[in-house]
Design an enzyme around this catalytic site. Structure first.
Site: not given
Length: 263
Positions: A95, A217, A245
């Protein structure tokens, strides 16, 4: 300052092997890699850590000024590399940590020799032809909601971020992780994350890079993965079957296989 204690650094795996650093995302800590990192311990020296303000890091070391941009988090990575004398490391960033890794690798390519970018996004806000997945108003609303009721925001957002509604225990784990984070620090990290724009940094990456893009996502749609792939010279893109995610939690086997195939 003792960087190992400050960032709760844990080293495992094959001593003397090529270092492999696992870096967590917003509202998380190094435990998010518990299903992935052990798969590399036979061959690599694995390094896990918590950013200052997360997990079991030393909260007293937190500085609102330093961590007002992702450069402060990139410095955490480079501090750990310097303390452990790591060179040519494989950096696995999830991320927002994907862009942290990009910044660190651009600043000191000697330290980070390979980038594995898991669900990366250089900018969350749409901009002209660029699709980030959110409008400016969306992000403003998200940040305002987080500011006014962090615990409520966490319980609402975590399941959306995690995806996989048929496995609610995953969303619960992420909710609990968000809720363990100091709310004031989390608010600033969220603002730093969701308002960042690192698109111009992607073209400066001079080390091999793999982008792992989930098939669905909510935070980083497929267009973002394709954008990052096009922007980083010579990078590879793997489109995963995994959804959500956080494939490091929801699909660790597929995540491990994709990383090993690239390496």
């Amino acid at each position: 300052m003792d960087i190992v204690a400050r960032n709760n650094v844990k080293v495992a795996g094959r001593r003397g092997g090529r270092p492999m650093i696992f870096s967590h995302g917003f509202g998380c800590d190094q435990s998010m890699w518990r299903y992935v990192a052990p798969a590399f311990e036979d061959e690599y020296e694995t390094v896990l850590f918590d950013y200052v303000g997360a997990g079991r890091s030393e909260l007293s070391a937190y500085s609102a000024e330093r961590y007002a941009s992702l450069d402060g988090y990139a410095q955490d990575v480079l501090d750990v590399c310097e303390e452990l004398d790591l060179t040519g490391a494989v950096f696995v960033g999830h991320s927002v940590s994907a862009m942290v890794g990009v910044l660190a690798a651009v600043r000191e390519p000697r330290r980070l020799g390979t980038l594995i970018l898991v669900a990366p996004s250089p900018r969350y806000i749409d901009d002209g032809d660029y699709v980030g997945g959110f409008s400016g108003a969306d992000i403003e609303e998200l940040v305002d909601s987080l500011d006014s009721n962090y615990l409520g925001w966490s319980s609402q957002m975590a399941p959306v971020v995690m995806g996989n509604p048929d496995r609610p225990e995953l969303g619960e784990e992420l909710t609990n992780s968000f809720c363990r984070t100091d709310p004031e620090i989390a608010k600033q990290f969220a603002r730093t994350t969701f308002l960042s724009d690192n698109r111009d940094d992607l073209g400066k990456v001079a080390v091999p890079a793999l982008i792992l893009q989930c098939s669905h996502d909510a935070l980083a749609p497929p267009q973002v993965g394709h954008y990052v792939h096009r922007a980083i010279p010579g990078s590879e893109l793997t489109l995963m079957r995994a959804t959500g995610h956080c494939p490091n939690l929801s699909a660790p086997e597929e995540t491990i296989a994709a990383i090993k195939a690239f390496l």
